[in-house]
Write a protein that holds these residues in place. Structure first.
Motif, PDB file in Angstrom:
ATOM      1  N   SER A 212       0.845  -1.192   0.000  1.00 15.62           N
ATOM      2  CA  SER A 212       0.000   0.000   0.000  1.00 15.62           C
ATOM      3  C   SER A 212       0.879   1.240   0.000  1.00 15.62           C
ATOM      4  CB  SER A 212      -0.914   0.030   1.229  1.00 15.62           C
ATOM      5  OG  SER A 212      -1.641  -1.170   1.346  1.00 15.62           O
ATOM      6  N   LEU A 213       0.348   2.329  -0.552  1.00 14.55           N
ATOM      7  CA  LEU A 213       1.070   3.601  -0.583  1.00 14.55           C
ATOM      8  C   LEU A 213       0.260   4.661   0.135  1.00 14.55           C
ATOM      9  CD1 LEU A 213       2.307   2.100  -3.184  1.00 14.55           C
ATOM     10  CD2 LEU A 213       2.838   4.395  -3.984  1.00 14.55           C
ATOM     11  N   LEU A 214       0.937   5.430   0.957  1.00 11.78           N
ATOM     12  CA  LEU A 214       0.345   6.564   1.657  1.00 11.78           C
ATOM     13  C   LEU A 214       1.102   7.799   1.190  1.00 11.78           C
ATOM     14  CD1 LEU A 214      -1.893   6.880   3.733  1.00 11.78           C
ATOM     15  CD2 LEU A 214      -0.193   6.721   5.528  1.00 11.78           C
ATOM     16  N   ILE A 215       0.401   8.730   0.533  1.00  8.75           N
ATOM     17  CA  ILE A 215       1.060   9.850  -0.131  1.00  8.75           C
ATOM     18  C   ILE A 215       0.549  11.157   0.445  1.00  8.75           C
ATOM     19  CG2 ILE A 215       1.456  10.978  -2.360  1.00  8.75           C
ATOM     20  CD1 ILE A 215       0.847   8.244  -3.662  1.00  8.75           C
ATOM     21  N   GLN A 216       1.460  12.034   0.837  1.00 12.43           N
ATOM     22  CA  GLN A 216       1.105  13.380   1.304  1.00 12.43           C
ATOM     23  C   GLN A 216       1.600  14.377   0.267  1.00 12.43           C
ATOM     24  OE1 GLN A 216       3.684  15.782   2.895  1.00 12.43           O
ATOM     25  NE2 GLN A 216       2.050  17.273   2.570  1.00 12.43           N
ATOM     26  N   VAL A 217       0.675  15.195  -0.260  1.00 14.05           N
ATOM     27  CA  VAL A 217       0.974  16.089  -1.371  1.00 14.05           C
ATOM     28  C   VAL A 217       0.666  17.527  -0.994  1.00 14.05           C
ATOM     29  CG1 VAL A 217       0.500  16.597  -3.794  1.00 14.05           C
ATOM     30  CG2 VAL A 217       0.334  14.253  -2.977  1.00 14.05           C
ATOM     31  N   ASP A 218       1.620  18.419  -1.256  1.00 15.16           N
ATOM     32  CA  ASP A 218       1.372  19.857  -1.137  1.00 15.16           C
ATOM     33  C   ASP A 218       1.060  20.463  -2.499  1.00 15.16           C
ATOM     34  OD1 ASP A 218       1.790  19.968   1.620  1.00 15.16           O
ATOM     35  OD2 ASP A 218       3.956  20.114   1.362  1.00 15.16           O
ATOM     36  N   SER A 219       1.868  20.116  -3.504  1.00 15.93           N
ATOM     37  CA  SER A 219       1.668  20.679  -4.843  1.00 15.93           C
ATOM     38  C   SER A 219       2.121  19.661  -5.878  1.00 15.93           C
ATOM     39  CB  SER A 219       2.453  21.984  -5.007  1.00 15.93           C
ATOM     40  OG  SER A 219       3.844  21.753  -4.843  1.00 15.93           O
ATOM     41  N   ILE A 220       1.580  19.811  -7.088  1.00 22.38           N
ATOM     42  CA  ILE A 220       1.894  18.916  -8.197  1.00 22.38           C
ATOM     43  C   ILE A 220       2.317  19.772  -9.378  1.00 22.38           C
ATOM     44  CG2 ILE A 220       0.928  17.229  -9.821  1.00 22.38           C
ATOM     45  CD1 ILE A 220      -1.019  16.495  -7.477  1.00 22.38           C
ATOM     46  N   THR A 221       3.402  19.383 -10.027  1.00 19.35           N
ATOM     47  CA  THR A 221       3.889  20.154 -11.174  1.00 19.35           C
ATOM     48  C   THR A 221       3.617  19.417 -12.487  1.00 19.35           C
ATOM     49  OG1 THR A 221       6.090  19.237 -10.718  1.00 19.35           O
ATOM     50  CG2 THR A 221       5.610  21.451  -9.883  1.00 19.35           C
ATOM     51  N   ASN A 222       4.248  18.280 -12.683  1.00 18.86           N
ATOM     52  CA  ASN A 222       4.085  17.524 -13.928  1.00 18.86           C
ATOM     53  C   ASN A 222       2.838  16.650 -13.817  1.00 18.86           C
ATOM     54  OD1 ASN A 222       4.250  15.845 -16.154  1.00 18.86           O
ATOM     55  ND2 ASN A 222       6.469  15.655 -16.049  1.00 18.86           N
ATOM     56  N   ALA A 223       1.678  17.228 -14.151  1.00 16.27           N
ATOM     57  CA  ALA A 223       0.406  16.533 -13.949  1.00 16.27           C
ATOM     58  C   ALA A 223       0.304  15.242 -14.748  1.00 16.27           C
ATOM     59  CB  ALA A 223      -0.759  17.469 -14.267  1.00 16.27           C
ATOM     60  N   PRO A 224       0.638  15.209 -16.045  1.00 18.33           N
ATOM     61  CA  PRO A 224       0.495  13.948 -16.781  1.00 18.33           C
ATOM     62  C   PRO A 224       1.307  12.807 -16.179  1.00 18.33           C
ATOM     63  CG  PRO A 224       0.726  15.780 -18.311  1.00 18.33           C
ATOM     64  CD  PRO A 224       0.999  16.321 -16.941  1.00 18.33           C
ATOM     65  N   HIS A 225       2.563  13.097 -15.773  1.00 16.45           N
ATOM     66  CA  HIS A 225       3.404  12.055 -15.173  1.00 16.45           C
ATOM     67  C   HIS A 225       2.819  11.588 -13.844  1.00 16.45           C
ATOM     68  CE1 HIS A 225       7.720  10.723 -13.846  1.00 16.45           C
ATOM     69  NE2 HIS A 225       6.899   9.710 -14.010  1.00 16.45           N
ATOM     70  N   PHE A 226       2.361  12.542 -13.021  1.00 16.49           N
ATOM     71  CA  PHE A 226       1.782  12.197 -11.722  1.00 16.49           C
ATOM     72  C   PHE A 226       0.542  11.331 -11.892  1.00 16.49           C
ATOM     73  CE2 PHE A 226      -1.453  13.242  -8.504  1.00 16.49           C
ATOM     74  CZ  PHE A 226      -0.812  12.780  -7.367  1.00 16.49           C
ATOM     75  N   ILE A 227      -0.344  11.726 -12.793  1.00 17.29           N
ATOM     76  CA  ILE A 227      -1.595  10.988 -12.998  1.00 17.29           C
ATOM     77  C   ILE A 227      -1.308   9.600 -13.545  1.00 17.29           C
ATOM     78  CG2 ILE A 227      -3.667  10.912 -14.443  1.00 17.29           C
ATOM     79  CD1 ILE A 227      -3.759  13.999 -14.097  1.00 17.29           C
ATOM     80  N   SER A 228      -0.406   9.508 -14.505  1.00 13.22           N
ATOM     81  CA  SER A 228      -0.066   8.209 -15.086  1.00 13.22           C
ATOM     82  C   SER A 228       0.518   7.283 -14.031  1.00 13.22           C
ATOM     83  CB  SER A 228       0.924   8.407 -16.242  1.00 13.22           C
ATOM     84  OG  SER A 228       1.242   7.187 -16.851  1.00 13.22           O
ATOM     85  N   ALA A 229       1.424   7.809 -13.196  1.00 13.98           N
ATOM     86  CA  ALA A 229       2.034   6.988 -12.147  1.00 13.98           C
ATOM     87  C   ALA A 229       1.009   6.555 -11.108  1.00 13.98           C
ATOM     88  CB  ALA A 229       3.170   7.770 -11.479  1.00 13.98           C
ATOM     89  N   LEU A 230       0.134   7.486 -10.722  1.00 10.27           N
ATOM     90  CA  LEU A 230      -0.872   7.174  -9.706  1.00 10.27           C
ATOM     91  C   LEU A 230      -1.869   6.132 -10.219  1.00 10.27           C
ATOM     92  CD1 LEU A 230      -1.438   8.160  -6.820  1.00 10.27           C
ATOM     93  CD2 LEU A 230      -3.125   9.729  -7.775  1.00 10.27           C
ATOM     94  N   ARG A 231      -2.292   6.265 -11.470  1.00  8.57           N
ATOM     95  CA  ARG A 231      -3.221   5.289 -12.049  1.00  8.57           C
ATOM     96  C   ARG A 231      -2.585   3.896 -12.097  1.00  8.57           C
ATOM     97  NH1 ARG A 231      -4.896   7.007 -17.727  1.00  8.57           N
ATOM     98  NH2 ARG A 231      -6.629   5.548 -17.497  1.00  8.57           N
ATOM     99  N   ALA A 232      -1.309   3.840 -12.490  1.00  9.11           N
ATOM    100  CA  ALA A 232      -0.631   2.549 -12.571  1.00  9.11           C
ATOM    101  C   ALA A 232      -0.502   1.917 -11.187  1.00  9.11           C
ATOM    102  CB  ALA A 232       0.741   2.720 -13.207  1.00  9.11           C
ATOM    103  N   ALA A 233      -0.141   2.711 -10.186  1.00  7.85           N
ATOM    104  CA  ALA A 233       0.023   2.175  -8.834  1.00  7.85           C
ATOM    105  C   ALA A 233      -1.307   1.717  -8.250  1.00  7.85           C
ATOM    106  CB  ALA A 233       0.661   3.235  -7.936  1.00  7.85           C
TER     107      ALA A 233
END
Length: 913
Positions: A212-233
């Motif tokens: 399992s992954l527990l992620i704490q986020v303040d800000s996101i810059t590269n949205a496509p990379h973040f979304i692609s990685a999050l969907r895959a995980a």
């Protein structure tokens, strides 16, 4: 960025520290102490000005004095020194640097941005990767690595924590140790100037020790990379995300960062995370509770919850929270279950769900109740609540519940209320790995985490319903031309009549509108129409979407509704004209639009359209129509591309859904039509990248169908969607040796039923050669993973053609797919055809298409593995230019082909291994 060198952070074979000073409480000294006391067994070096021994580690003056260059450098030096140290490390081919918290006061750097720029400039020429600055550090229990300034080490577990706040990370460690919870990996990114959140998620998603992954986020810059990685995980692991709301920003600044027409960040991030399959938590307190849930959760197969308590008060608190959080329905107990509970409690009325065991319930009664409900039909999970009484001691009751909970496969959550008398009981639950919470509300929240994850996974893997809304080429060309012409004329909006034309090209039915440049002309046109009449003034403000002000009044003061006679008509048109004259000059005045009022037929109002987030790009929205405050309170958002299943999920989340269900004369038809509206809007986003905003308000829903009454479009610079849409341009038609024409195209989620048929037609030998073993029929989850792919990360081309048996529809004849690593170095292929298609040349055509695609994507090599007995595949590979070699360890044939030459040293290293 490349994930290759993340291994040097997570699995370093040696570590060098910079900036270790004699002071016991200095950051460098604390990090050194943590490394040594954590038991890190590989070499530790100190580089710096202090030659004396600290914690058993001697210092060297410079990197040149080291026996070998370290895998990982940890920099705790003064900010002025760090860029030069990065450069020296890079010159010596060190590839990973962890920069911990830095103070910029009394340094040469004016601000954080200048310091970060200096770090990037120093690292770039040498390809050295930087984690930080300002992070807390990195802890990997499996390596006994504690390269952090945390005040405690962490236990070993199977949950990975990734955060952007160092201080929140230290608090999480303290809390987790108090609860006996462990981690597989723990790190905070700090500034994240190089190693970003998405890359770390990519790495941890493939870590076999992380469930399992527990992620704490303040800000996101590269949205496509973040979304692609999050969907895959999220497809393979449970992912929870804490996203802060930037509440420290002033209201005006927050508005600039929001998509037009959206009032809160919650709406944006809720939709983003739901679309990716992750579950959002709203506070640090909830994050801590979520961590406890993660470490003890069992698979949740349903949402039917049964509650047990020694009084109705705690149950009522939990049920109210469950309803507020997502409308979970309580389990309906079967008569035999009610009878067993009634025999236990002596009261049938309190044996319904929630089950009230009464204030005098003994530990034995609690245990028996849990045993009955854990075996009951229609119960998927249990929530056991307890308030301390003299007759029901907390610890003894907890021990009884633990005995029963250990005998069931169902999830049992607990809430032992109180503090002094409940602490021992909660410790017992923690030791038994049974989730426990201080209040019933927290327990309800924890259950909803599990429910939301299950719902998100179901939504993501739901087989999309085929829907063909692709625009004809001539209509698409006309729509593009209208947008381009407006922008060439210096307009960042479409006129009302142009908006109507564009929507009608996309299949929307729009109310008939008439246009006038003057009061006299407007009255003349209106008199010819059947009453009642609606007239709207057109000016510079209301030609854009979302033209309501903070008082929700602006939208209505430019309208005159329900005009039924000439006197009313002249009066109201004159009033509208005078208001416009007072507010705008002649250059800003753009005439009138006149419509016959569309009322009756039990009409319901919808507000839908397109907006654009500064980070995540275009988004489709949907919600209730009517008054502005209702509209703003019901903005459901989702990133395109949308299919019918995603559109339906979006509508179900809205306040409009229960209204439609209760009032529609043809609910299923209306729901289907609204889904098509959202899919059309998604297509518009992809077809017309200059389209910045679109608001359809109102869209009437009644027994005659759907009707657009008013709409507006704003234009801007083209922006790509954060999720790569279906790559229609990759479709091609080919002809087999038999003359049969075949369409080769990327796979889609809608192909799942045909893909199952395809698998069922494969011979046992074809299945064995493809999968290296004889396997059974794939289930829905497997088929969803095969067909609903992320085009950024993988590709599958299928060959499809009309059926030869005369039945309607197409059949799948063959498929080739590749999965490419996160660095785009190597793509692994697999190909399989129907047995009767062997010798038709289809395998070669599919493979060549995939080779060309991977080469165009910049992939360095394509490779595959086949059994030694699969001579046909080996022969085909040689014809296409692959080099075949025997792998003695795997007893298989490896096939490799170079597609592009490496340009960086790390790529050459990867290929060499």
């Amino acid at each position: 960025m490349s994930t290759q060198y993340l291994k040097r952070f997570f699995k370093p074979q040696s570590v060098a520290l910079f900036g270790v000073t004699p002071e016991p409480d200095s950051m460098g000294r604390v990090v050194l102490k943590n490394l040594v006391e954590g038991g890190y067994s590989h070499p530790i070096y100190r580089v710096g000005e202090h030659p004396e021994h600290f914690d058993g580690v001697k210092s060297v003056a410079s990197l040149d004095d080291l026996e070998q260059m370290p895998d990982l450098a940890v920099l705790c030096s003064d900010a002025d020194k760090i860029p030069a140290q990065i450069e020296e490390l890079g010159k010596r081919k060190v590839k990973a640097a962890l920069v911990l918290g830095t103070r910029l006061s009394q340094t040469k750097y004016a601000d954080r941005f200048a310091f970060n720029r200096a770090l990037r400039d120093a690292a770039h020429p040498y390809g050295i990767r930087i984690l930080g600055p300002e992070g807390m550090g990195l802890l990997v229990p499996a390596m006994k690595l504690n390269a952090s300034y945390a005040h405690q080490n962490i236990r070993k577990g199977n949950v990975a924590y990734v955060g952007q706040s160092g201080i929140l990370g230290t608090a999480m460690i303290d809390w987790a140790n108090g609860q006996g919870i462990g981690f597989s990996n723990f790190l905070t990114l700090g500034g994240g100037i190089d190693v970003d959140l998405a890359s770390v998620i990519d790495y941890l998603a493939t870590d076999p020790y992380t469930s399992s992954l527990l992620i704490q986020v303040d800000s996101i810059t590269n949205a496509p990379h973040f979304i692609s990685a999050l969907r895959a995980a999220a497809r393979n692991k449970l992912v929870l995300v804490l996203k802060s709301n930037l509440s420290l920003l002033a209201y005006a600044d927050r508005k600039k960062l929001l998509p037009p027409g959206v009032d809160t960040f919650d709406e944006v991030y809720d939709s983003i995370l739901t679309s990716c399959g992750a579950v959002r938590v709203d506070s640090s307190d909830e994050l801590f509770d979520a961590l406890e849930t993660l470490t003890t959760i069992k698979p949740l197969y349903g949402e039917r919850l049964a509650l047990i308590s020694n009084g109705m008060g705690p149950s009522a608190m939990a049920v109210e929270r469950l309803v507020d959080k997502g409308g979970v329905k309580l389990a309906q107990l079967q008569p035999e279950t009610v009878a067993a509970l009634a025999e236990l409690t002596g009261n049938e009325t309190t044996s319904q769900n929630p089950v009230d065991l009464n204030a005098d319930a003994s530990p034995e009664v609690y245990q028996k109740a849990v045993e009955i409900l854990s075996k009951a039909k229609g119960v998927d999970a249990l929530l056991v609540l307890h308030a301390p009484t003299q007759m029901a001691p907390s610890a003894a009751t907890a021990e009884a519940v633990i005995k029963a909970a250990k005998r069931t496969r169902r999830n049992v959550l607990t809430s032992w209320m109180g503090r002094q008398s409940a602490i021992e009981a909660r410790n017992l639950f923690n030791d038994a790995k049974i989730p426990t919470y201080i209040t019933p509300e927290k327990a309800a929240d924890a259950f909803m985490h599990m429910v939301k994850h299950r719902r998100n996974q179901t939504m993501l893997k739901e087989t999309p319903t085929p829907v063909s809304l692709q625009l004809e080429e001539a209509k698409l060309s006309k729509a593009k031309q209208m947008v381009e012409q407006a922008m060439e004329n210096g307009r960042d909006y479409l006129r009302h009549e142009e908006v109507t034309d564009v929507l009608e090209l996309y299949g929307f039915e729009c109310a008939s509108s008439f246009y006038a440049d003057s009061v006299e002309e407007a009255i003349k046109i209106a008199r010819k129409l059947e009453t009642p009449i609606a007239i709207k003034t057109l000016h510079k403000d209301n030609c854009y979407p979302f033209c309501y002000d903070d008082e929700n009044a602006q939208r209505w003061r430019d309208l005159a509704l329900d005009l039924t006679n000439p006197a009313e008509l002249e009066h109201h048109v004159g009033e509208l004209s005078r208001r416009i004259d007072e507010r705008f000059g002649e250059q800003e005045y753009r005439g009138f639009t006149i419509q016959r009022m569309k009322r009756g037929f039990q009409s319901l109002q919808v507000c839908t359209g397109i907006t654009r987030d500064p980070v995540f790009g275009p988004m489709v929205f949907f919600g209730i129509g009517g008054y502005s405050h209702d509209v703003r309170a019901d903005r459901q958002l989702m990133m395109p591309p949308l299919n019918k299943s995603l559109a339906k999920a979006m509508i179900r989340r809205s306040r409009f859904y229960p209204i439609l269900k209760q009032n529609s004369s043809n609910f299923e038809q209306h729901l289907d039509s609204l889904c098509q509206v959202l899919v059309r809007l998604s297509e518009m986003v992809i077809d017309l990248p200059h389209l910045r905003t679109l608001e359809i308000h109102p869209l009437l829903v009644n027994r005659n169908g759907l009707l657009v009454v008013d709409a507006s479009i704003g234009l801007g610079q083209p922006v790509k969607t954060a999720i790569t849409p279906y790559p229609e341009q990759l479709e091609s038609r080919i002809q087999l040796r038999s003359g049969r024409e075949v369409l080769v195209r990327p796979i889609r989620g809608e192909d799942e039923p045909r893909h199952l048929e395809f698998f069922q037609r494969l011979s046992p030998e074809s299945i064995r050669l493809r999968y290296f073993y004889s396997r059974g029929e794939p289930n829905h989850d497997e088929l969803a993973n095969w067909t609903q792919i992320d085009y950024d990360r993988e590709m599958a081309f299928i060959a499809t053609a009309p059926r030869l048996d005369g039945k309607p529809g197409n059949e799948t004849l063959g498929v080739v797919r590749t999965t490419t690593d996160a660095d785009n170095v190597s793509a692994e292929f697999a190909v399989v055809l129907l047995d009767e298609l062997q010798g038709e040349g289809l395998g070669k055509l599919l493979m060549q298409k995939m080779i060309d695609y991977c080469r165009e994507q910049g992939t360095l090599e394509i490779m595959g593995t086949t059994m030694t007995s699969n001579l046909g595949m080996q022969k085909l590979a040689k014809k296409l230019g692959f080099e075949n070699s025997y792998n003695a360890e795997e007893e298989a044939i490896e096939m490799k082909m170079m597609l592009n030459e490496p340009t960086e040293e790390w790529q050459r290293t990867r290929l060499a291994h």
